[in-house]
Design a protein around this motif. Structure first.
Motif, PDB file in Angstrom:
ATOM      1  N   ALA A   1       0.741  -1.148   0.027  1.00  0.00           N
ATOM      2  CA  ALA A   1       0.069  -0.003   0.034  1.00  0.00           C
ATOM      3  C   ALA A   1       0.892   1.327   0.008  1.00  0.00           C
ATOM      4  O   ALA A   1       0.607   2.281  -0.864  1.00  0.00           O
ATOM      5  CB  ALA A   1      -1.052  -0.166   1.257  1.00  0.00           C
ATOM      6  N   GLY A   2       1.906   1.143   0.851  1.00  0.00           N
ATOM      7  CA  GLY A   2       2.868   2.501   1.064  1.00  0.00           C
ATOM      8  C   GLY A   2       3.713   2.583  -0.460  1.00  0.00           C
ATOM      9  O   GLY A   2       3.550   3.889  -0.767  1.00  0.00           O
ATOM     10  N   LEU A   3       4.113   1.664  -0.759  1.00  0.00           N
ATOM     11  CA  LEU A   3       5.102   1.629  -2.025  1.00  0.00           C
ATOM     12  C   LEU A   3       4.407   2.182  -3.281  1.00  0.00           C
ATOM     13  O   LEU A   3       4.604   3.123  -3.693  1.00  0.00           O
ATOM     14  CB  LEU A   3       5.801   0.477  -2.168  1.00  0.00           C
ATOM     15  N   PHE A   4       3.130   1.581  -3.555  1.00  0.00           N
ATOM     16  CA  PHE A   4       2.244   1.939  -4.644  1.00  0.00           C
ATOM     17  C   PHE A   4       1.768   3.396  -4.456  1.00  0.00           C
ATOM     18  O   PHE A   4       1.389   4.112  -5.305  1.00  0.00           O
ATOM     19  CB  PHE A   4       1.278   0.799  -5.109  1.00  0.00           C
ATOM     20  N   ALA A   5       1.436   3.679  -3.011  1.00  0.00           N
ATOM     21  CA  ALA A   5       0.987   5.019  -2.911  1.00  0.00           C
ATOM     22  C   ALA A   5       2.226   6.018  -3.247  1.00  0.00           C
ATOM     23  O   ALA A   5       2.073   7.271  -3.878  1.00  0.00           O
ATOM     24  CB  ALA A   5       0.586   5.295  -1.418  1.00  0.00           C
TER      25      ALA A   5
END
Ligand code: FAD
Length: 520
Positions: free
Chosen positions: A94-98
């Motif tokens: 979630a964090g990396l693709f955000a």
């Protein structure tokens, strides 16, 4: 223009370009030399009949036709060194693709991750497996890439939004995943390949001017007048931003406790819990492919099973063909199981979580914890299992038939779970109602999948981190927390995703909403 074709072929033909072309030529009643290329678009296994078939959707190009295979390129990522900053807590999918999405939109992500980078993480995984030492910031759930890094890397999802799923798959290919994931009906990447992909994503974020801070744990939120202003780290440092994506995953108990203490609204959420079952892969192949030997052209067979028992769903979860059971505790004094497999899925064991859906009413004995009741229910089982198995990272284990007959297993063979097992009557680990459902459920599973119910199958307990026990509620439209402006609960930990792909999609969604809000 290519001719689109749907066909069913044997596994051998599907695995061989020349044979496939010959088969296609037969269907078009031409010679194989008249066909320039067969481009496979989708591939799935049909194991319903005795003779297993592979379903293929392909584009067929005849000689002289222009072969157009879609090139996979990464989006235009901008230089965001001087752009508006957005904090992302958690470097899971979630964090990396955000972060990637923010960069595409011209915003600067500051990714804050409590764990180490993928390489540093490996040492801590070895420590859990070999020395039974759990590092609370670096383990199978915490660290670069989040819980998905050392996993099977299964990439299928129940998400109906095909466009969103394809976009994530294409980004993964752009960052080095095999293009096969765009073709297979049940794609997976594998533990040995995921770390490099994740490292490349991080390098891209940094090259574009974003920041990634490892070994930095968020310990507080700075909130004024119900608006987020930034975060505080374990060293007391503060980082300011009025947009914060909170993507800390389902195991960040300290974050749930912090939110609860600060009276930032959270609520208990039902999840599922049970055991991880391990069978010989050969046995699962026999059951699923109805054959004595899988042969060289079929992959190790997966399985998926669900039954209703006493009004509750009991089902397989995160099944890993040719895989290994992993110790996934995030604190000392508890044990947790999950599974991973390498890209070739070439281990001789098959494991799967077998879990029962829980209801909010099950958490009543922990009602004094309010919104954290489900989390405490989960923690109590993990701690009990730790205690019963000898207070190391060994887990309670029992043979499947013995479990259904309430009989302690006289011996437990060596399983893929490296820290080891202790023979325990599983009924001691779980509340009575759960034990009863699982006993009945395994009998039902055995009736549907003949051969599945066997004492060759070893149950490991508990499988408890299936999804978040807490929801961090957000507005459906703006995706901001219901009470705190600028705070974006995101991914699995907030209760809005389950699995790598849906977490990545949710990360992108939050980034898009932030860009929208800033553009107003
Ligand atoms: P996470 O991946 O959990 O990431 C959260 C991140 O936040 C972590 O890196 C954590 O260290 C960090 N964090 C937590 N608290 C703080 C804090 N206070 N400060 C800073 N950082 C913090 N899913 C699949 O789809 N396919 C699979 O094959 C699969 N196999 C799995 C195998 C294993 C062994 C495990 C454990 C999980 C598996 N999953 C699989 C589940 C999948 O990994 C998760 O659904 C997914 O990673 C959730 O993504 P996320 O970004 O929401 O959270």
């Amino acid at each position: 223009m290519p001719r689109e074709l749907l066909l069913q072929v044997s596994p051998e033909i599907a695995a061989n370009e020349v044979l496939l072309r010959e088969q296609v030529a037969k269907l078009f009643q031409v010679t194989a030399t008249e066909i320039q290329k067969v481009v496979v678009l989708k591939r799935s296994i049909d194991a319903r009949q005795k003779a297993i078939k592979i379903n293929i959707k392909a584009n067929v190009y005849f000689n002289g036709e222009n072969v157009t295979e879609q090139a996979i390129t990464l989006p235009e990522y901008k230089n965001v060194s001087n752009a508006q900053e957005v904090i992302i807590v958690g470097a899971g999918p979630a964090g990396l693709f955000a972060a990637l999405q923010l960069i595409e939109l011209g915003l600067k992500p500051i990714v804050i991750e409590r764990g180490k980078d993928v390489r540093g993480r490996r040492r801590d995984l070895k420590a859990i497996n070999v020395d039974h030492v759990v590092n609370e910031d670096s383990n199978y759930c915490f660290g670069e890439g989040g819980a998905g890094t050392y996993s099977d890397g299964k990439l299928y999802t129940r998400s109906k939004k095909r466009g969103d799923v394809d976009r994530i798959l294409r980004l993964l290919v752009g960052f080095g995943a095999t293009p096969d994931i765009l073709v297979e009906a049940h794609p997976h990447i594998g533990t040995n390949k995921l770390p490099k992909i994740i490292q490349d994503i991080r390098e891209k974020i940094i090259a574009c001017g974003g920041q990634v801070l490892f070994e930095t744990r968020v310990t507080d939120f700075i909130v004024k007048n119900n608006e987020i202003q930034g975060i505080v780290t374990q060293n007391g440092d503060t980082i300011s931003a009025n947009k914060v994506i909170l993507a800390t995953g389902h195991s960040a108990r300290d974050i749930f406790e912090l939110l609860d203490r600060k009276k930032i609204f959270i609520e208990a959420k039902p999840f599922a819990l049970g055991v991880r079952a391990e069978h010989p892969q050969e046995l699962i192949d026999k059951i699923q492919y109805s054959c004595d030997f899988r042969g060289e052209y079929l992959p190790p067979a997966p399985y998926s099973i669900v039954k209703q028992v006493n009004g509750r769903g009991m089902y397989s979860f995160c099944m890993c063909p040719g895989g290994v059971i992993a110790p996934c505790a995030t604190s000392p004094g508890e044990v947790v199981t999950n599974g991973w497999s390498p890209s070739k899925r070439d281990q001789n064991t098959a494991n799967s979580g077998i879990v029962v859906e829980l209801k909010l009413e099950d958490f009543k004995p922990f009602a004094q914890y309010g919104a954290l009741a489900g989390m405490e229910f989960q923690r109590a089982i993990e701690q009990k299992a730790w205690h019963l198995a000898g207070e190391t990272q060994k887990v309670p284990a029992q043979r499947m038939v013995d479990f259904t007959q309430n009989k302690i297993s006289a011996s437990i063979p060596k399983t893929s779970y490296v820290p080891g097992t202790t023979s325990v009557e599983m009924g001691q680990v779980f509340p009575g109602f759960l034990t009863q459902i699982m006993r009945e459920g395994f009998v039902q599973f055995g009736k549907s999948m003949r051969g599945y119910m066997t004492n060759e199958a070893i149950l490991h307990a508990p499988e408890s981190r299936t999804s978040s026990p807490v929801r961090i509620p957000r507005d459906n439209e703006t995706l901001e927390h219901l009470q705190i402006k600028g705070l974006y609960p995101c991914g699995e930990g907030a209760g809005f995703a389950g699995g790598i792909i849906s977490a990545a999609i949710d990360g992108e969604k939050c980034a898009l909403k932030i860009a929208e809000a800033l553009a107003k």
